[in-house]
Design a protein around this motif. Structure first.
Motif, PDB file in Angstrom:
ATOM      1  N   PRO A 196     124.076  77.527 -36.726  1.00 46.81           N
ATOM      2  CA  PRO A 196     123.518  77.016 -37.981  1.00 46.81           C
ATOM      3  C   PRO A 196     122.034  76.689 -37.848  1.00 46.81           C
ATOM      4  N   ALA A 197     121.286  77.005 -38.893  1.00 55.51           N
ATOM      5  CA  ALA A 197     119.884  76.600 -38.984  1.00 55.51           C
ATOM      6  C   ALA A 197     119.864  75.322 -39.816  1.00 55.51           C
ATOM      7  N   THR A 198     119.915  74.199 -39.149  1.00 49.10           N
ATOM      8  CA  THR A 198     120.107  72.919 -39.840  1.00 49.10           C
ATOM      9  C   THR A 198     118.808  72.421 -40.466  1.00 49.10           C
ATOM     10  N   TYR A 199     118.969  71.498 -41.409  1.00 45.61           N
ATOM     11  CA  TYR A 199     117.813  70.896 -42.072  1.00 45.61           C
ATOM     12  C   TYR A 199     117.290  69.752 -41.207  1.00 45.61           C
ATOM     13  N   ASN A 200     116.323  70.072 -40.352  1.00 46.57           N
ATOM     14  CA  ASN A 200     115.759  69.060 -39.464  1.00 46.57           C
ATOM     15  C   ASN A 200     114.576  68.327 -40.097  1.00 46.57           C
ATOM     16  N   ASP A 201     114.049  68.891 -41.167  1.00 48.57           N
ATOM     17  CA  ASP A 201     112.901  68.287 -41.842  1.00 48.57           C
ATOM     18  C   ASP A 201     113.332  67.858 -43.237  1.00 48.57           C
ATOM     19  N   THR A 202     113.228  66.585 -43.525  1.00 48.24           N
ATOM     20  CA  THR A 202     113.700  66.061 -44.815  1.00 48.24           C
ATOM     21  C   THR A 202     112.721  66.352 -45.950  1.00 48.24           C
ATOM     22  N   THR A 203     111.578  66.944 -45.647  1.00 46.63           N
ATOM     23  CA  THR A 203     110.588  67.199 -46.701  1.00 46.63           C
ATOM     24  C   THR A 203     110.856  68.479 -47.469  1.00 46.63           C
ATOM     25  N   ASP A 204     111.723  69.350 -46.953  1.00 46.24           N
ATOM     26  CA  ASP A 204     111.978  70.613 -47.652  1.00 46.24           C
ATOM     27  C   ASP A 204     113.460  70.839 -47.899  1.00 46.24           C
ATOM     28  N   LEU A 205     114.156  69.784 -48.249  1.00 46.78           N
ATOM     29  CA  LEU A 205     115.569  69.913 -48.590  1.00 46.78           C
ATOM     30  C   LEU A 205     115.698  70.646 -49.922  1.00 46.78           C
ATOM     31  N   PRO A 206     116.740  71.438 -50.110  1.00 48.17           N
ATOM     32  CA  PRO A 206     116.876  72.214 -51.353  1.00 48.17           C
ATOM     33  C   PRO A 206     117.007  71.310 -52.575  1.00 48.17           C
ATOM     34  N   SER A 207     116.473  71.781 -53.674  1.00 46.02           N
ATOM     35  CA  SER A 207     116.451  70.969 -54.898  1.00 46.02           C
ATOM     36  C   SER A 207     117.845  70.702 -55.448  1.00 46.02           C
ATOM     37  N   ASN A 208     118.791  71.620 -55.179  1.00 45.89           N
ATOM     38  CA  ASN A 208     120.139  71.427 -55.726  1.00 45.89           C
ATOM     39  C   ASN A 208     121.042  70.617 -54.807  1.00 45.89           C
ATOM     40  N   ALA A 296     123.275  74.220 -44.781  1.00 43.89           N
ATOM     41  CA  ALA A 296     122.394  74.629 -43.692  1.00 43.89           C
ATOM     42  C   ALA A 296     121.469  75.695 -44.266  1.00 43.89           C
ATOM     43  N   ARG A 297     120.368  75.957 -43.600  1.00 36.71           N
ATOM     44  CA  ARG A 297     119.402  76.924 -44.122  1.00 36.71           C
ATOM     45  C   ARG A 297     119.989  78.331 -44.215  1.00 36.71           C
ATOM     46  N   ASN A 298     120.899  78.652 -43.312  1.00 33.77           N
ATOM     47  CA  ASN A 298     121.490  79.994 -43.319  1.00 33.77           C
ATOM     48  C   ASN A 298     122.901  80.009 -43.899  1.00 33.77           C
ATOM     49  N   ILE A 299     123.213  79.024 -44.745  1.00 33.08           N
ATOM     50  CA  ILE A 299     124.457  79.040 -45.523  1.00 33.08           C
ATOM     51  C   ILE A 299     124.073  79.138 -46.996  1.00 33.08           C
ATOM     52  N   HIS A 300     124.504  80.212 -47.634  1.00 34.58           N
ATOM     53  CA  HIS A 300     124.179  80.443 -49.044  1.00 34.58           C
ATOM     54  C   HIS A 300     125.431  80.230 -49.888  1.00 34.58           C
ATOM     55  N   HIS A 301     125.246  79.614 -51.016  1.00 33.74           N
ATOM     56  CA  HIS A 301     126.372  79.258 -51.870  1.00 33.74           C
ATOM     57  C   HIS A 301     126.564  80.268 -52.988  1.00 33.74           C
ATOM     58  N   ASP A 302     127.808  80.646 -53.166  1.00 29.92           N
ATOM     59  CA  ASP A 302     128.181  81.536 -54.260  1.00 29.92           C
ATOM     60  C   ASP A 302     129.521  81.042 -54.789  1.00 29.92           C
ATOM     61  N   ARG A 303     129.484  80.402 -55.950  1.00 32.99           N
ATOM     62  CA  ARG A 303     130.707  79.808 -56.485  1.00 32.99           C
ATOM     63  C   ARG A 303     131.756  80.860 -56.798  1.00 32.99           C
ATOM     64  N   PHE A 304     131.327  82.047 -57.264  1.00 36.52           N
ATOM     65  CA  PHE A 304     132.282  83.094 -57.631  1.00 36.52           C
ATOM     66  C   PHE A 304     133.007  83.619 -56.395  1.00 36.52           C
ATOM     67  N   GLU A 305     132.273  83.876 -55.321  1.00 36.10           N
ATOM     68  CA  GLU A 305     132.877  84.409 -54.102  1.00 36.10           C
ATOM     69  C   GLU A 305     133.271  83.314 -53.110  1.00 36.10           C
ATOM     70  N   ARG A 306     132.997  82.047 -53.474  1.00 36.83           N
ATOM     71  CA  ARG A 306     133.310  80.897 -52.622  1.00 36.83           C
ATOM     72  C   ARG A 306     132.639  81.017 -51.253  1.00 36.83           C
ATOM     73  N   ARG A 307     131.390  81.414 -51.249  1.00 37.72           N
ATOM     74  CA  ARG A 307     130.635  81.484 -50.007  1.00 37.72           C
ATOM     75  C   ARG A 307     129.963  80.141 -49.763  1.00 37.72           C
ATOM     76  N   GLY A 308     130.217  79.560 -48.597  1.00 39.49           N
ATOM     77  CA  GLY A 308     129.598  78.290 -48.251  1.00 39.49           C
ATOM     78  C   GLY A 308     130.160  77.105 -48.996  1.00 39.49           C
ATOM     79  N   SER A 309     131.192  77.314 -49.776  1.00 40.28           N
ATOM     80  CA  SER A 309     131.768  76.224 -50.556  1.00 40.28           C
ATOM     81  C   SER A 309     133.265  76.453 -50.744  1.00 40.28           C
TER      82      SER A 309
END
Length: 317
Positions: A196-208, A296-309
């Motif tokens: 996983p490419a984790t979020y180590n910097d709190t300044t660039d967390l995703p808006s969602n 994580a930075r390399n986990i992408h979410h897709d509600r339809f395909e249930r990717r990452g969620s």
């Protein structure tokens, strides 16, 4: 005289009854034939088929041996981007509904009826069986070791997952189902070699990303900087009504999957990290749609395909 011999030669064979004809087919004493063939004929045809199938089996075995030379029993040949699974792990939940309703994602039970919620607790018992503490047998090396952010597993060892210490969400407490405050377990699907490419910097967390998770990450970074090496988890109601009905949530033992459990390399005894989501007070008698996400930075979410969620419904009567 010659015409008479020719007439005899072309004369039809004598007519035989059914049983008499069958008896002669099995064994003809005049010609020495068994089922229409002499002993020499049977020997030749059997020898042919023995040689034919021996060559066929030898060829198949040789091809299989060559094929196995291209495989590693401990690692898949195609990995990450080159594999069908890819690099985006899915998120799963337990307990699952009964097999008779395999397409359902609804966890529905009556807290006052032990027989009613027994299915769910039994499913969790089976799922967590491999996470039980084990007593190593003589000559068997125990590969499980306790880990933390300062002590990742050494080579050939795997991190233990001590679910028995999760008092609100362990077997002894019936996973809190009897108190109308159930625990749902989350796990990431295993992908060989994925890191996983984790979020180590709190300044660039995703808006969602949920605001409460952003605050949690900032707090963890200030308290223990290494702990941000985590695949974070969030669970929310999918709709405004679900947000109101879901109630407070607690994540046990922490709000994510620690980075020291990765990558998965098929080391014997490996245990997937778990997060127990404790729903402290969901509204009774109401169907609640819940979506949980891994971050994580390399986990992408897709509600339809249930990717990452993952999506499931919860209803407690």
């Amino acid at each position: 005289m010659e015409d008479k011999k020719l007439e005899q030669y072309y004369s039809p064979p004598p007519k035989l009854g059914k049983w008499e004809g069958f008896r002669i087919f099995l064994w003809n004493s005049e010609t020495g034939q068994f089922m229409g063939r002499t002993g020499a004929s049977w020997a030749k045809i059997l020898l042919f088929y023995v040689i034919f199938y021996a060559v066929l089996c030898g060829f198949f075995g040789a091809m299989l041996a060559v094929f196995y030379q291209t495989l590693d029993p401990n690692a898949p040949k195609w990995q990450l981007e080159g594999s069908l699974i890819g690099t985006n792990p899915g998120l799963g939940f337990r307990p699952m509904p009964p097999e008779s309703n395999v397409e359902s994602t609804l966890i529905w039970y009556k807290a006052s009826d032990e027989g009613n919620y027994r299915h769910w607790t039994k499913e969790l018992d089976k799922f967590l069986e491999s996470y039980k503490k084990i007593v190593p047998k003589p000559g068997v090396i125990d590969t499980r070791v306790p880990c933390d952010y300062d002590s990742p597993p050494p080579q050939g060892k795997v991190c233990n997952v001590d679910v028995e210490s999760w008092h609100l969400c362990n077997r002894n407490n019936t996973y809190n189902y009897q108190k109308s405050a159930p625990c749902i377990f989350l796990k990431l699907n295993k992908i060989f070699g994925w890191m996983p490419a984790t979020y180590n910097d709190t300044t660039d967390l995703p808006s969602n990303m949920p605001d409460d998770l952003k605050a949690h990450i900032a707090n963890e970074k200030s308290r223990k900087p290494k702990s941000v090496n985590t695949v974070w988890v969030s669970c929310e109601g999918e709709n405004p009504a679900d947000v109101e009905n879901i109630g407070p949530i607690q994540y046990i033992p922490q709000r994510g999957f620690p980075g020291y459990y990765f990558p998965f390399t098929n080391t014997p005894g490996y245990l997937s990290p778990l997060v127990a989501v404790h729903f402290e007070k969901p509204k009774y008698g109401v169907l609640i749609n819940i979506e949980c996400k891994a971050w994580a930075r390399n986990i992408h979410h897709d509600r339809f395909e249930r990717r990452g969620s993952v999506h499931f419904e919860l209803m407690v009567d």
